[in-house]
Enzyme design. Structure first.
Site, short mmCIF file in Angstrom:
data_model
loop_
_atom_site.label_atom_id
_atom_site.label_comp_id
_atom_site.label_asym_id
_atom_site.label_seq_id
_atom_site.Cartn_x
_atom_site.Cartn_y
_atom_site.Cartn_z
CG PHE A 292 -1.90 1.21 1.05
CD1 PHE A 292 -2.85 1.24 0.05
CD2 PHE A 292 -1.75 2.33 1.85
CE1 PHE A 292 -3.65 2.36 -0.15
CE2 PHE A 292 -2.55 3.45 1.66
CZ PHE A 292 -3.51 3.46 0.65
CB THR A 293 0.46 4.57 -1.55
OG1 THR A 293 -0.68 4.80 -0.72
CG2 THR A 293 -0.02 4.15 -2.94
NE ARG B 152 -4.60 4.30 -5.31
CZ ARG B 152 -4.11 4.87 -4.18
NH1 ARG B 152 -4.54 4.49 -3.00
NH2 ARG B 152 -3.20 5.79 -4.23
CG PHE C 36 -0.88 8.71 -5.26
CD1 PHE C 36 0.19 8.04 -4.69
CD2 PHE C 36 -1.97 8.99 -4.46
CE1 PHE C 36 0.17 7.68 -3.36
CE2 PHE C 36 -2.01 8.62 -3.12
CZ PHE C 36 -0.92 7.96 -2.57
N1 PM9 Z 1 -6.04 4.92 2.33
C1 PM9 Z 1 -7.43 5.46 0.51
O1 PM9 Z 1 -8.05 6.31 -0.12
C2 PM9 Z 1 -6.34 7.32 1.87
C3 PM9 Z 1 -5.68 8.07 0.77
S1 PM9 Z 1 -4.56 7.21 -0.29
C4 PM9 Z 1 -3.14 7.09 0.68
O2 PM9 Z 1 -7.51 4.23 0.26
C5 PM9 Z 1 -4.62 1.37 4.11
C6 PM9 Z 1 -5.01 0.03 3.67
C7 PM9 Z 1 -5.18 2.50 3.56
C8 PM9 Z 1 -4.76 3.79 3.99
C9 PM9 Z 1 -5.27 4.98 3.41
C10 PM9 Z 1 -3.76 3.87 4.99
C11 PM9 Z 1 -3.26 5.19 5.48
C12 PM9 Z 1 -3.24 2.72 5.50
N2 PM9 Z 1 -3.66 1.51 5.05
O3 PM9 Z 1 -4.90 7.83 5.12
O4 PM9 Z 1 -3.09 7.91 6.80
O5 PM9 Z 1 -6.13 2.35 2.64
O6 PM9 Z 1 -5.40 7.48 7.54
O7 PM9 Z 1 -4.20 5.75 6.31
C13 PM9 Z 1 -6.58 5.87 1.61
P1 PM9 Z 1 -4.40 7.34 6.44
#
Ligand code: PM9
Length: 468
Positions: free
Chosen positions: A135-136, A393, A460
Site C-alpha cells: 500500500f502506498t 490506482r 499520486f
Molecule cells: N487509504 C485510501 O483512499 C487514503 C488516501 S490514499 C493514501 O484508500 C490502508 C489500507 C489505507 C490507507 C489509506 C492507509 C493510510 C493505510 N492503510 O490515510 O493515513 O487504505 O489514515 O491511512 C486511503 P491514512
C-alpha cells in the site's frame, strides 16, 4: 465458485436496505461540462487537485468521508479536552481492546501516523518486510525506516479477472522462500492487510492467517495487521468461509486479530470517523518504543493527535462498525454499483471487493500503453463526463523504484470508485454507473496523458498531467 451476488432478486427474496435513515442533508451541485473542463485543467488532470465544491459525486476515497451517526455526534459533546489522561482515551482504549483484542494502544492522528510508529519501532535498516501487496503510505514508511518490501500475495491477486474468493491471501511458499533466502532474523515482520486495498478490496481467509501464524511461529516472526478495513474482511469470511456463516462479525474480527501480534489502523475507514488512527500491540517491547515515539510525531500518548471528542466519536464508531446489519448494507451498496457496471460488460476487478469498484483501465483502454497513464486518464474522463471523482490506482500510485529511479509498472492498472460509508444513496450509484457507461462508449476516441510535474514522495497526491 459460490454466487457472490446479494441483491434481493438474485436471492429470490425481498431487497435489503440501509439500517439507518437520513437526518441531515448536504446539498450537491452539478456543474456544466465547460466548468468541469476548466476545473480539470486547473487541477492538472489529477482528481486529488480538484476543489471538492467542483465535484458532484465524490468517490475519491472512503477515507474520512463517512457520515457519523447521531450517537457519534452526541459523543462529540462529551469531549474531555484535557491535555493528559482524557477520559475519552480510556474509553477508546477499552473499545479497541474489546473488539480487536490487543493489549496495548497508542492513538495517532490517522493511519500513516501509526504506520510511521510501527515501521520505526519494528524495522532494522536492511531488513525485509513481506506483505500481501503494497500500500502506498505503508510501503513508503517501511522504506523510510530502512526496510525492503517484498510482495508475497498469491499470484491470483495480480489478475483482475480471477474469481478467487480470498485474493488477499498470503502465498506461504513465497514467505518460506524468502525465509530460506535471507534468514528469519532478516525479516522485520509480516505486513498483513485485510482487506487488500490495491488488489481491489480483496479479503484474506481465516485459514490463511491461521497457517501464516503457524509458519511464523516456527521462525519467530511477528505478524502486524493493517486493520484499516478488517471489518469488511470479516464480512467476506462470514459469507464465504466454511464454519463462519453463523458467527457474528465481531467474533470473526476478534478471532482474526488473535492470530496477529498487533495492528495499525486508519480509523477514517471501517471505524466511521472523519479523522483518527491507532496502533495496537501485544508485545511490551514494541509498545514501549511506539509510546515513546508518539510524543515526538503525534502528541501525548493519551491523545496522539486527536481531540478528546474525536476519540469519543471513534470509540462509538468502533461499536457501530462491527454490527452485522451495518457491514452487510455497506458491502451491499458497493456490489449494487459493481453489478450495474458489469451488466454492460465493462471490465472491473473480480470478485467485487469491500470498499470500491475498481475499473480495469488496461482492458478499458486497450489502445493505451501503461506510460500513457490509462487509469489516470479514466479518472479524468469520469469527472469530465458527470462530475464523478475517482482515484487512480496504477502506475502513478506505484511510484518509482528507490534503487533504480524507474517507474514501477504494476500489473494492475485500476481506477477506483470508492464508496464513502453511509453517505450516498442507490440513486447516486445509478448516476455513477451511467457515467461509467458513457465514458466506456467513447473509449476508442480517448487519448492518454503526459506527466508534467512529479513530487518526490507519494506522487499520486500532487503530480500534474497534460493531455497527449
Ligand atoms: N487509504 C485510501 O483512499 C487514503 C488516501 S490514499 C493514501 O484508500 C490502508 C489500507 C489505507 C490507507 C489509506 C492507509 C493510510 C493505510 N492503510 O490515510 O493515513 O487504505 O489514515 O491511512 C486511503 P491514512
Amino acid at each position: 465458485m459460490t454466487d457472490l451476488k446479494t441483491t434481493g432478486q438474485q436471492l429470490g427474496r425481498r431487497s435489503w436496505a440501509e439500517p439507518w435513515k437520513i437526518k441531515m442533508v448536504e446539498p450537491l451541485f452539478m456543474s456544466t461540462p465547460e466548468q468541469r473542463r476548466a476545473a480539470m485543467e486547473a487541477a492538472g488532470y489529477n482528481t486529488f487537485l480538484l476543489k471538492s465544491e467542483d465535484v458532484y459525486i465524490d468517490l475519491l476515497t472512503d477515507s474520512g468521508t463517512s457520515a457519523m451517526s447521531d450517537r457519534q455526534w452526541a459523543g462529540m459533546m462529551l469531549g474531555d479536552e484535557a491535555y493528559a489522561g482524557s477520559r475519552n482515551f480510556y474509553r477508546l482504549e477499552a473499545a479497541i481492546q474489546q473488539y480487536y483484542g490487543y493489549k496495548y494502544i497508542v492513538p495517532t492522528h490517522q493511519g500513516r501516523g501509526a504506520e510511521n510508529l510501527i515501521s520505526q519501532a519494528a524495522i532494522k535498516r536492511g531488513q525485509y518486510v513481506p506483505g500481501n501487496m503494497y500500500f502506498t503510505t505503508t510501503r513508503l514508511h517501511q522504506e523510510l525506516a530502512g526496510g525492503i518490501f517484498v510482495d508475497v500475495i498469491i499470484d491470483e491477486a495480480h489478475d483482475s479477472t480471477h474469481p478467487h474468493p480470498f485474493k488477499g491471501n498470503v502465498d506461504l511458499d513465497k514467505v518460506q522462500a524468502l525465509i530460506d533466502r535471507v534468514g528469519a532474523a532478516n525479516i522485520a515482520y509480516i505486513s498483513l492487510a485485510g482487506t487488500v486495498n490495491m488488489a481491489g478490496g480483496q479479503p484474506v481467509s481465516m485459514a490463511n492467517v491461521r497457517a501464516l501464524r503457524a509458519l511464523c511461529d516456527q521462525h519467530g516472526i511477528r505478524i502486524y495487521l493493517d486493520a484499516t478495513r478488517m471489518v469488511e474482511n470479516a464480512f467476506f469470511i462470514q459469507e464465504r468461509e466454511e464454519g463462519y456463516a453463523d458467527k457474528p462479525i465481531a467474533a470473526i474480527l476478534k478471532e482474526f486479530c488473535a492470530y496477529t501480534d498487533g495492528a495499525w489502523m486508519s480509523a477514517k475507514k471501517d471505524n466511521l470517523v472523519n479523522i483518527g488512527g491507532w496502533l495496537a500491540l501485544n508485545h511490551e517491547d514494541v509498545f514501549e518504543a511506539a509510546r515513546n515515539m508518539v510524543v515526538v510525531y503525534e502528541g501525548l500518548h493519551t491523545y496522539g493527535g486527536m481531540a478528546g471528542r474525536d476519540m469519543e466519536a471513534l470509540a462509538i464508531g468502533i461499536e457501530e462498525c462491527v454490527e452485522d446489519q451495518h457491514i452487510r448494507s455497506r458491502i451491499g451498496q458497493v456490489r449494487y454499483l459493481g453489478e450495474l457496471i458489469e451488466q454492460w460488460g465493462i471490465p472491473i476487478v473480480q470478485p467485487i471487493g469491500g470498499h470500491a469498484i475498481f475499473l480495469d483501465a488496461r482492458a478499458f483502454y486497450p489502445h493505451l500503453a501503461q506510460i500513457d497513464f490509462p487509469a489516470q486518464t479514466l479518472a479524468a474522463e469520469l469527472y469530465l463526463d458527470g462530475g464523478v471523482r475517482a482515484m487512480e490506482r496504477g502506475i502513478v500510485s506505484a511510484g518509482r523504484d528507490p534503487e533504480t529511479g524507474d517507474h514501477r509498472y504494476p500489473k494492475l492498472e485500476l481506477t477506483r470508485l470508492t464508496i464513502p460509508r453511509r453517505v450516498y444513496t442507490q440513486s447516486h450509484m445509478d448516476v455513477v454507473a451511467e457515467s461509467v457507461k458513457a465514458v466506456y462508449d467513447r473509449r476508442a476516441e480517448t487519448r492518454g496523458l503526459t506527466m508534467t510535474y512529479e513530487p518526490q514522495y507519494l506522487r499520486f497526491f500532487q503530480c500534474r498531467f497534460a493531455p497527449k
